[in-house]
Design a protein around this motif. Structure first.
Motif, PDB file in Angstrom:
ATOM      1  N   MET A   1       5.556  94.216 -15.898  1.00  0.00           N
ATOM      2  CA  MET A   1       5.827  94.532 -14.926  1.00  0.00           C
ATOM      3  C   MET A   1       3.998  93.909 -14.077  1.00  0.00           C
ATOM      4  O   MET A   1       4.055  93.869 -15.464  1.00  0.00           O
ATOM      5  CB  MET A   1       4.872  95.704 -15.257  1.00  0.00           C
ATOM      6  CG  MET A   1       4.461  96.923 -15.963  1.00  0.00           C
ATOM      7  SD  MET A   1       4.443  98.167 -16.483  1.00  0.00           S
ATOM      8  CE  MET A   1       3.889  99.206 -14.832  1.00  0.00           C
ATOM      9  N   ILE A   2       3.872  93.865 -12.888  1.00  0.00           N
ATOM     10  CA  ILE A   2       2.660  93.493 -12.462  1.00  0.00           C
ATOM     11  C   ILE A   2       2.334  94.832 -11.847  1.00  0.00           C
ATOM     12  O   ILE A   2       3.063  95.230 -11.110  1.00  0.00           O
ATOM     13  CB  ILE A   2       3.319  92.502 -11.263  1.00  0.00           C
ATOM     14  CG1 ILE A   2       3.842  91.203 -12.023  1.00  0.00           C
ATOM     15  CG2 ILE A   2       1.771  91.901 -10.332  1.00  0.00           C
ATOM     16  CD1 ILE A   2       4.421  90.563 -11.432  1.00  0.00           C
ATOM     17  N   LEU A   3       1.071  95.028 -11.744  1.00  0.00           N
ATOM     18  CA  LEU A   3      -0.115  96.014 -11.294  1.00  0.00           C
ATOM     19  C   LEU A   3      -0.226  95.430 -10.246  1.00  0.00           C
ATOM     20  O   LEU A   3      -0.579  94.629  -9.976  1.00  0.00           O
ATOM     21  CB  LEU A   3      -0.793  96.847 -12.058  1.00  0.00           C
ATOM     22  CG  LEU A   3      -0.127  97.488 -13.516  1.00  0.00           C
ATOM     23  CD1 LEU A   3      -1.453  97.098 -14.597  1.00  0.00           C
ATOM     24  CD2 LEU A   3       0.243  98.323 -12.834  1.00  0.00           C
ATOM     25  N   TYR A   4      -0.551  96.749  -8.759  1.00  0.00           N
ATOM     26  CA  TYR A   4      -1.090  96.167  -7.943  1.00  0.00           C
ATOM     27  C   TYR A   4      -2.321  97.065  -6.959  1.00  0.00           C
ATOM     28  O   TYR A   4      -2.034  98.254  -7.544  1.00  0.00           O
ATOM     29  CB  TYR A   4      -0.434  95.711  -6.961  1.00  0.00           C
ATOM     30  CG  TYR A   4       0.604  94.731  -6.630  1.00  0.00           C
ATOM     31  CD1 TYR A   4       0.406  93.219  -6.596  1.00  0.00           C
ATOM     32  CD2 TYR A   4       1.691  95.351  -7.567  1.00  0.00           C
ATOM     33  CE1 TYR A   4       0.967  92.332  -6.521  1.00  0.00           C
ATOM     34  CE2 TYR A   4       2.844  93.951  -7.947  1.00  0.00           C
ATOM     35  CZ  TYR A   4       2.969  92.912  -7.685  1.00  0.00           C
ATOM     36  OH  TYR A   4       3.364  91.553  -7.938  1.00  0.00           O
ATOM     37  N   PRO A   5      -3.752  96.436  -6.495  1.00  0.00           N
ATOM     38  CA  PRO A   5      -4.734  97.095  -6.023  1.00  0.00           C
ATOM     39  C   PRO A   5      -3.994  97.812  -4.941  1.00  0.00           C
ATOM     40  O   PRO A   5      -4.574  98.915  -4.160  1.00  0.00           O
ATOM     41  CB  PRO A   5      -5.759  96.368  -6.014  1.00  0.00           C
ATOM     42  CG  PRO A   5      -5.155  94.927  -5.391  1.00  0.00           C
ATOM     43  CD  PRO A   5      -3.935  94.575  -6.725  1.00  0.00           C
ATOM     44  N   SER A   6      -3.310  97.296  -4.035  1.00  0.00           N
ATOM     45  CA  SER A   6      -2.469  97.536  -3.066  1.00  0.00           C
ATOM     46  C   SER A   6      -1.421  98.454  -3.215  1.00  0.00           C
ATOM     47  O   SER A   6      -0.660  98.658  -4.189  1.00  0.00           O
ATOM     48  CB  SER A   6      -2.305  96.599  -1.935  1.00  0.00           C
ATOM     49  OG  SER A   6      -0.791  96.070  -2.206  1.00  0.00           O
TER      50      SER A   6
END
Length: 113
Positions: free
Chosen positions: A75-80
């Motif tokens: 998975m990829i986590l985003y701050p937005s």
């Protein structure tokens, strides 16, 4: 047309329809088997089971400071909130990640498939 030719034609037509149906539905409803667990900024635990592999998934409004990926995919986590921008974090299957002390919380994620 002989009975054998008719049978072959029906089998070929059935196989073609099955192939079209399978390819048209292949992305629908596919999930990342397992759970994604995370803690919000207030340390409240949250668990998501079998998230869809498509789309952008939002985390709790407060964001997440620690994420554990117990699915079979990365998975990829985003701050937005909309899975865009810089400062992403890649979390492989069966691993976890925690934000740095003054780093922003993660607010969304995508599944790598």
């Amino acid at each position: 047309m002989s009975v054998t030719d008719q049978r072959r034609l029906r089998v070929a037509a059935g196989a073609a329809l099955l192939t079209i149906a399978a390819s048209g539905c292949s992305g629908l409803g596919r999930t990342a088997v397992g759970t994604i667990s995370y803690a919000t900024e207030g340390e409240r635990p949250v668990m998501v089971s079998n998230p869809l592999v498509t789309g952008c998934h939002r985390l709790a409004p407060a964001g997440a400071t620690e994420v554990v990926n117990n699915t079979l995919v990365d998975m990829i986590l985003y701050p937005s909130r909309n899975c865009s921008g810089h400062g992403t974090t890649y979390v492989a299957t069966a691993t976890s990640n925690r934000t740095a002390p003054r780093a922003p919380a993660w607010h969304s994620y995508t599944i790598v498939h």
